[in-house]
Design a protein around this motif. Structure first.
Motif, PDB file in Angstrom:
ATOM      1  N   MET A 131      30.642 -17.532  18.671  1.00 33.34           N
ATOM      2  CA  MET A 131      29.454 -17.259  18.063  1.00 33.34           C
ATOM      3  C   MET A 131      29.642 -17.018  16.379  1.00 33.34           C
ATOM      4  O   MET A 131      29.069 -17.437  15.735  1.00 33.34           O
ATOM      5  N   ILE A 132      30.637 -16.192  16.401  1.00 34.91           N
ATOM      6  CA  ILE A 132      30.846 -15.633  14.897  1.00 34.91           C
ATOM      7  C   ILE A 132      30.987 -16.598  14.163  1.00 34.91           C
ATOM      8  O   ILE A 132      30.833 -17.224  13.016  1.00 34.91           O
ATOM      9  N   GLY A 133      32.152 -17.805  14.639  1.00 36.25           N
ATOM     10  CA  GLY A 133      32.485 -18.823  13.862  1.00 36.25           C
ATOM     11  C   GLY A 133      31.608 -19.777  13.657  1.00 36.25           C
ATOM     12  O   GLY A 133      31.454 -20.523  12.622  1.00 36.25           O
ATOM     13  N   ALA A 134      30.822 -19.902  14.686  1.00 37.82           N
ATOM     14  CA  ALA A 134      29.750 -21.053  14.490  1.00 37.82           C
ATOM     15  C   ALA A 134      28.705 -20.638  13.510  1.00 37.82           C
ATOM     16  O   ALA A 134      28.071 -21.485  12.775  1.00 37.82           O
ATOM     17  N   ALA A 135      28.297 -19.403  13.454  1.00 35.93           N
ATOM     18  CA  ALA A 135      27.347 -18.763  12.310  1.00 35.93           C
ATOM     19  C   ALA A 135      28.024 -19.153  10.964  1.00 35.93           C
ATOM     20  O   ALA A 135      27.282 -19.485  10.168  1.00 35.93           O
ATOM     21  N   PHE A 136      29.163 -18.813  10.701  1.00 40.85           N
ATOM     22  CA  PHE A 136      30.016 -19.061   9.403  1.00 40.85           C
ATOM     23  C   PHE A 136      30.202 -20.447   9.214  1.00 40.85           C
ATOM     24  O   PHE A 136      30.123 -21.018   8.080  1.00 40.85           O
ATOM     25  N   LEU A 137      30.501 -21.310  10.238  1.00 40.31           N
ATOM     26  CA  LEU A 137      30.472 -22.575   9.967  1.00 40.31           C
ATOM     27  C   LEU A 137      29.115 -23.416   9.562  1.00 40.31           C
ATOM     28  O   LEU A 137      29.126 -24.437   8.707  1.00 40.31           O
ATOM     29  N   ALA A 138      28.318 -22.930  10.314  1.00 38.32           N
ATOM     30  CA  ALA A 138      26.949 -23.266   9.729  1.00 38.32           C
ATOM     31  C   ALA A 138      26.400 -22.728   8.368  1.00 38.32           C
ATOM     32  O   ALA A 138      25.945 -23.523   7.507  1.00 38.32           O
ATOM     33  N   PHE A 139      26.854 -21.732   7.944  1.00 36.36           N
ATOM     34  CA  PHE A 139      26.719 -21.113   6.428  1.00 36.36           C
ATOM     35  C   PHE A 139      27.677 -22.138   5.762  1.00 36.36           C
ATOM     36  O   PHE A 139      26.997 -22.570   4.685  1.00 36.36           O
ATOM     37  N   LEU A 140      28.714 -22.425   5.765  1.00 31.74           N
ATOM     38  CA  LEU A 140      29.626 -23.308   5.279  1.00 31.74           C
ATOM     39  C   LEU A 140      28.891 -24.764   5.038  1.00 31.74           C
ATOM     40  O   LEU A 140      28.441 -25.347   3.848  1.00 31.74           O
ATOM     41  N   LEU A 141      28.668 -25.434   6.139  1.00 32.06           N
ATOM     42  CA  LEU A 141      28.067 -26.672   6.267  1.00 32.06           C
ATOM     43  C   LEU A 141      26.488 -26.780   5.666  1.00 32.06           C
ATOM     44  O   LEU A 141      26.210 -28.038   4.743  1.00 32.06           O
ATOM     45  N   PHE A 142      25.820 -25.758   5.651  1.00 27.79           N
ATOM     46  CA  PHE A 142      24.225 -26.136   5.229  1.00 27.79           C
ATOM     47  C   PHE A 142      24.051 -25.355   3.889  1.00 27.79           C
ATOM     48  O   PHE A 142      23.192 -25.918   3.171  1.00 27.79           O
TER      49      PHE A 142
END
Length: 655
Positions: A131-142
């Motif tokens: 979940m933590i990884g998904a949040a920061f991956l979304a931050f990176l991508l968007f």
């Protein structure tokens, strides 16, 4: 093409993270082994995908691919190779990619080394970590895509911030992030245990190695940053109480408290709720650090971005994870009742006092860091909270911690006699008083800070030595028994002694350093603390991507030459930015620190010279603390104790 693949693998990693964050969690709830088994391959796949993406970005920096906007803004073809590589994380987007890489690395590490974990707990830990990884991956991508292309690539780049082109800053961020992000594992273990509704001795045993590893990396990262500030910024200090420095220091303090609190959970099954709360708060401070450095709310040499949109996204991540974890903590509070009881004088009480002092100290730093922002937003007043406040408000808690630490380390569990422990520590007290008397006698001034700080540091070092010696038993072959002591015992003693050595260095530097600032002509000499500093020449030197004004300085004492120093004032034409390169003659007992300034209208050069007693003891002490942590982490009990109980089919430790 490689950059597009790097972007594509980030998107795939985001998709995998969503699967890993949901399927194992549902499987753990249903006790479905097949669903829970998804966690491990997903964690490995997520790490490999992000690692490929990070490698693609690194390749773009190494080959000076200026078709990428990020490379153009943070690199240059003439930059040395080391700084081309470090340019990958010397910016906002690249540093966030490194952050995500480390999140996925720790998740994969649980799948590699967590074979003894109960199946349900392991699935939930990996789901929360994802979940933590998904949040920061979304931050990176968007909001922070590192692979954006330029329609018309320039011939060359704009160069990396010159202050970051230094070996100390090459390794400081990776170690700091390994510590920051490593605390996500403690958070994941805490939230997983709350979901499971079970916190016991086995949980305390499992969470300690991950917390200890993060604390070691954070210690090394903070030390490297302090060392860099000391020799690179040219101001002669080692800690400025900058908001970003504080953002790394607060989780370090809370992680130290968490380490000691987890011991009580493991040994006595007490302080369960408090330990889980510390695990949540420690990672919360890491997220606050990410917000401070990337939201644009502060201006600092350490800050990466100045984009309110990114700040809002990070604030949302902070609110979701901290708010969700704290709500879950409140709901599950009744399930974390403690079993162990202990008297007011016991090791448990000593560790509680240790926790209180560390957490209050972290709160003081937090208030001093955040209050100027609150005052500006709420009252439209610009305030500056600097070293005087922190020194006055923070120091008493560290002094109290230093005084009680040797007692707490030696007190028995459950019930103890303070008089017996005090008698054992008499040699340490005698040594500390002797150091205080000696320091008071030889100092030139009449400050109490230096002698008292030296005595406090000696008390910690002597207390650690006495603790080790007391564990060797009585009778013959005590040295043999010392060698056979568990590494965790040695690690604890070395870490506590390291804190004492650092306190000695800090006290000596702050109390007895000497400073000389003047305009010096070629051939002039400066007398400082018994040393003679002579400016022999000033030359213009061409570097690979800078122009340097380099001074030739001779250091001598009593007519005997000690060494040659080369202080520099560099100018980076591409970035159009100057930097100061201090010249330091390092010694075991002192540093001689020289900085060359600008030429003066009436001739001569501005030159600052410092005498800094025991300066290197500060970083020597931090090295000892990290070494002590590594010794403890290498203890065989950390690797096998969590798996000493066989697990039943449901994944719950058998009694």
């Amino acid at each position: 093409m490689l950059a597009e693949l790097g972007h594509f693998t980030l998107i795939l990693a985001f998709a995998v993270s969503l699967v890993q964050a949901t399927v194992p969690l549902i499987g753990a709830h249903r006790r479905a082994p097949g669903w829970m088994a998804v966690a491990e391959p997903a964690a490995n796949a997520q790490f490999l995908l992000v690692a490929f993406s990070f490698g693609a970005l690194t390749y773009a920096f190494v080959t000076s691919d200026f078709s990428l906007s990020l490379v153009t803004a943070n690199s240059h073809s003439l930059k040395p190779m080391l700084y081309k590589v470090t340019g990958v994380w010397g910016n906002h987007e690249g540093s966030m990619l490194l952050w995500v890489l480390i999140v996925t690395l720790f998740g994969a590490a649980v799948s590699w080394f967590g074979g003894n974990l109960p199946a349900t707990l392991k699935a939930r830990v990996l789901a929360v970590q994802s979940m933590i990884g998904a949040a920061f991956l979304a931050f990176l991508l968007f909001t922070s895509n590192p692979f954006l292309r330029l329609a018309v690539p320039p011939m060359d780049g704009q160069d990396l911030n010159p202050l970051l082109q230094d070996p100390g800053l090459a390794f400081h961020p990776p170690f700091l992030y390994l510590g920051y992000v490593g605390l996500s594992m403690s958070f994941s273990f805490a939230v997983a245990a709350l979901i499971e509704g079970r916190v016991d001795a086995a949980w305390g045993r499992w969470v300690r190695p991950w917390t200890l590893a993060a604390w070691i990396f954070l210690t090394i990262g903070i030390a490297l940053g302090s060392w860099w500030a000391y020799y690179e910024l040219g101001w002669g200090g080692f800690w400025f109480w900058d908001p970003v420095e504080n953002a790394s220091f607060m989780p370090w303090l809370v992680a130290a408290a968490l380490l000691h609190s987890a011991i009580v959970v493991e040994k006595r099954e007490s302080l369960k709720a408090w330990t889980v709360l510390l695990a949540i708060v420690a990672f919360g401070f890491s997220l606050i650090g990410a917000f401070i450095t990337r939201s644009g709310i502060i201006t600092s040499v350490h800050a990466f971005a100045n984009d309110p949109e990114r700040g809002v996204f990070l604030l949302l991540i902070l609110a979701v994870f901290m708010g969700g974890a704290l709500i879950l903590f409140a709901v599950r509070a009744e399930a974390m009742s403690s079993r162990g009881v202990f008297s007011m004088v016991s090791r448990e009480s000593g560790l509680v006092l240790n926790n209180v002092l560390l957490c209050v100290a972290a709160f003081v730093v937090f208030v001093g860091t955040i209050w100027p922002l609150v005052a500006e937003l709420a009252f439209d007043r610009k305030l500056s909270v600097g070293a005087p406040f922190f020194n006055l408000a923070f120091t008493p808690f560290m002094v109290a911690l230093g005084l009680v630490l040797p007692f707490g380390a030696m007190l028995p569990w459950k019930r103890a006699r303070l008089g017996r422990v005090s008698r054992t520590l008499v040699p340490g007290a005698v040594l500390a008083l002797a150091v205080l008397a000696l320091a008071w006698a030889i100092q030139s001034g009449r400050t109490v800070l230096g002698p008292f700080g030296m005595a406090l540091g000696a008390w910690l070092v002597a207390g650690a030595a006495v603790d080790l010696w007391s564990r060797s038993g009585r009778g013959g072959d005590r040295f043999g028994r010392l060698r056979r002591l568990p590494r965790a015992d040695w690690g604890k003693a070395v870490a506590h002694a390291g804190l004492g050595v650092a306190m000695i260095g800090i006290s000596a530097m702050l109390a007895w350093q000497q400073e000389d600032i003047r305009v010096v002509q070629i051939g002039d000499s400066v007398e400082l603390a018994g040393y003679t500093i002579t400016l022999d020449a000033v030359n213009r030197v061409e570097g690979p991507n800078y122009i340097s004004t380099t001074g030739a300085v001779t250091l001598s004492r009593n007519g005997h030459e000690i060494g040659q120093l080369r202080p520099e004032k560099r100018f980076y034409p591409v970035a159009r930015m100057p930097t100061t390169e201090a010249a330091i003659d390092n010694g075991f007992l002192r540093d001689i620190y020289v900085v060359i300034g600008d030429p003066q209208d009436g001739g001569g050069w501005a030159m600052r010279s410092y005498y800094k007693p025991l300066a290197n003891w500060i970083w020597g002490g931090t090295i000892l603390m990290a070494l002590g942590g590594a010794l403890s982490l290498s203890d065989r009990r950390f690797r096998v104790a969590a798996g000493s109980r066989k697990t039943v089919a449901e994944g719950v430790p058998a009694e």
